[in-house]
Motif scaffolding. Structure first.
Motif, mmCIF file in Angstrom:
data_model
loop_
_atom_site.group_PDB
_atom_site.id
_atom_site.type_symbol
_atom_site.label_atom_id
_atom_site.label_comp_id
_atom_site.label_asym_id
_atom_site.label_seq_id
_atom_site.Cartn_x
_atom_site.Cartn_y
_atom_site.Cartn_z
ATOM 1 N N UNK A 74 1.946 -10.622 5.046
ATOM 2 C CA UNK A 74 1.853 -9.397 4.229
ATOM 3 C C UNK A 74 0.412 -8.929 4.078
ATOM 4 N N UNK A 75 -0.509 -9.871 3.894
ATOM 5 C CA UNK A 75 -1.916 -9.482 3.779
ATOM 6 C C UNK A 75 -2.390 -8.843 5.082
ATOM 7 N N UNK A 76 -1.940 -9.368 6.214
ATOM 8 C CA UNK A 76 -2.307 -8.786 7.503
ATOM 9 C C UNK A 76 -1.796 -7.358 7.650
ATOM 10 N N UNK A 77 -0.551 -7.127 7.238
ATOM 11 C CA UNK A 77 0.027 -5.769 7.289
ATOM 12 C C UNK A 77 -0.770 -4.821 6.398
ATOM 13 N N UNK A 78 -1.091 -5.285 5.188
ATOM 14 C CA UNK A 78 -1.814 -4.443 4.239
ATOM 15 C C UNK A 78 -3.229 -4.144 4.735
ATOM 16 N N UNK A 79 -3.920 -5.155 5.231
ATOM 17 C CA UNK A 79 -5.288 -4.950 5.704
ATOM 18 C C UNK A 79 -5.339 -3.946 6.854
ATOM 19 N N UNK A 128 2.654 4.884 4.180
ATOM 20 C CA UNK A 128 4.081 4.544 4.209
ATOM 21 C C UNK A 128 4.274 3.056 4.513
ATOM 22 N N UNK A 129 3.418 2.497 5.375
ATOM 23 C CA UNK A 129 3.505 1.071 5.693
ATOM 24 C C UNK A 129 3.138 0.212 4.488
ATOM 25 N N UNK A 130 2.125 0.642 3.749
ATOM 26 C CA UNK A 130 1.752 -0.087 2.531
ATOM 27 C C UNK A 130 2.885 -0.024 1.517
ATOM 28 N N UNK A 131 3.454 1.174 1.352
ATOM 29 C CA UNK A 131 4.572 1.349 0.419
ATOM 30 C C UNK A 131 5.754 0.473 0.817
ATOM 31 N N UNK A 136 9.071 -4.405 -0.111
ATOM 32 C CA UNK A 136 9.566 -5.724 0.301
ATOM 33 C C UNK A 136 9.203 -6.791 -0.734
ATOM 34 N N UNK A 137 7.956 -6.748 -1.205
ATOM 35 C CA UNK A 137 7.504 -7.730 -2.190
ATOM 36 C C UNK A 137 8.314 -7.628 -3.480
ATOM 37 N N UNK A 138 8.569 -6.392 -3.918
ATOM 38 C CA UNK A 138 9.380 -6.198 -5.129
ATOM 39 C C UNK A 138 10.797 -6.736 -4.923
ATOM 40 N N UNK A 139 11.360 -6.470 -3.751
ATOM 41 C CA UNK A 139 12.715 -6.945 -3.470
ATOM 42 C C UNK A 139 12.780 -8.473 -3.475
#
Length: 211
Positions: A74-79, A128-131, A136-139
Motif C-alpha cells: 500500500x505504501x508503494x501504491x501511495x508513493x 483516484x488511485x490514492x482514493x 481498500x484500507x477502510x474496507x
C-alpha cells in the motif's frame, strides 16, 4: 578499561532514556457528510484506524495492524501516485457544501499536503488511485473480526477461558501442534477444534489466561 566501561554504560543509559518514536500518519482521509465525519488513517507502524463522529461525538472506532508485506504494498501504491499527482489533481470545480473530502498526504516533497474536494468532482488518475487505496484500507478495517487485534498476542494455554462469538464461554482443553486448540464449551462440555486461522471467527476475547 574503566573508561571504556563507563562510556559503554553512558551509551546504554542514553539509549534507555530516549523514547521510542511515536507513529506518524502516512495518509488520512476525512469524509464529511453533514454532521457525520468518517476518518481513515494509515500510520507508519502499519496500523489503520477508522473512526466515525457525529456532532463531535465518536460513535465508531476500530483498528487493525497490517502485515509488513501488505503495508509495503500500500505504501508503494501511495508513493507512486503521490509522485504523479501534479499541481491540480482535481480537474473540475464541483461544490457540495454538506459533503466534502479532505485528504492529507504525509509523503512526497510537499508533505503534509491537504486536498479538499467534492466526492462528485472529476479527479486525476493518481488521485483516484490514492482514493482507491484508502477505500481498500477502510474496507479491511470494517470487515475485520472484532477480535482480530486482541488475539494476535495470545499464546493459548491449557485452562485459558475465552468468550465465544455466540455469547457462550469455553476453556482451552488442549493445545495441539501448529497452534491448534481444543475448546471445551461450558455447560455443554462439547469439544471444538479451532485452527489458528479461525480463532478470530470463533473467539471474541480471552477472559482468563494462565500466563
Amino acid at each position: 578499561m574503566k573508561l571504556v566501561i563507563k562510556a559503554a554504560a553512558l551509551v546504554l543509559l542514553v539509549a534507555a532514556t530516549v523514547p521510542a518514536q511515536a507513529p506518524i500518519p502516512v495518509v488520512e482521509r476525512v469524509f464529511t457528510e453533514g454532521e457525520v465525519a468518517t476518518r481513515v488513517t494509515l500510520f507508519s507502524n502499519r496500523v489503520i484506524v477508522v473512526s466515525i463522529t457525529e456532532n463531535g461525538v465518536q460513535g465508531f472506532f476500530k483498528y487493525i495492524t497490517l502485515p509488513p508485506d501488505q503495508y509495503l504494498i500500500y505504501v508503494g501504491i501511495l508513493q507512486k501516485a503521490v509522485g504523479e499527482l501534479g499541481e491540480k489533481p482535481v480537474t473540475s470545480a464541483v461544490l457540495t457544501p454538506r459533503i466534502n473530502i479532505a485528504l492529507t498526504l504525509h509523503m512526497g516533497p510537499e508533505a503534509p499536503r491537504t486536498i479538499d474536494y467534492s466526492p462528485l468532482a472529476t479527479v486525476s488518475l493518481p488521485l483516484a488511485q490514492i482514493s482507491g487505496a484508502v477505500n481498500d484500507l477502510e474496507r479491511l478495517v470494517r470487515e475485520a473480526s472484532p477480535s482480530s487485534e486482541a488475539l494476535k498476542g495470545w499464546v493459548p494455554r491449557r485452562d485459558d477461558r475465552v468468550e465465544l462469538m455466540n455469547g457462550g464461554y469455553a476453556r482451552v482443553a488442549e493445545v495441539l501442534d501448529e497452534g491448534v486448540v481444543v475448546l471445551e464449551h461450558e455447560e455443554t462440555y462439547i469439544r471444538e477444534i479451532v485452527g489458528p486461522e479461525a480463532r478470530d471467527e470463533v473467539i471474541l476475547r480471552v477472559v482468563e489466561s494462565d500466563k
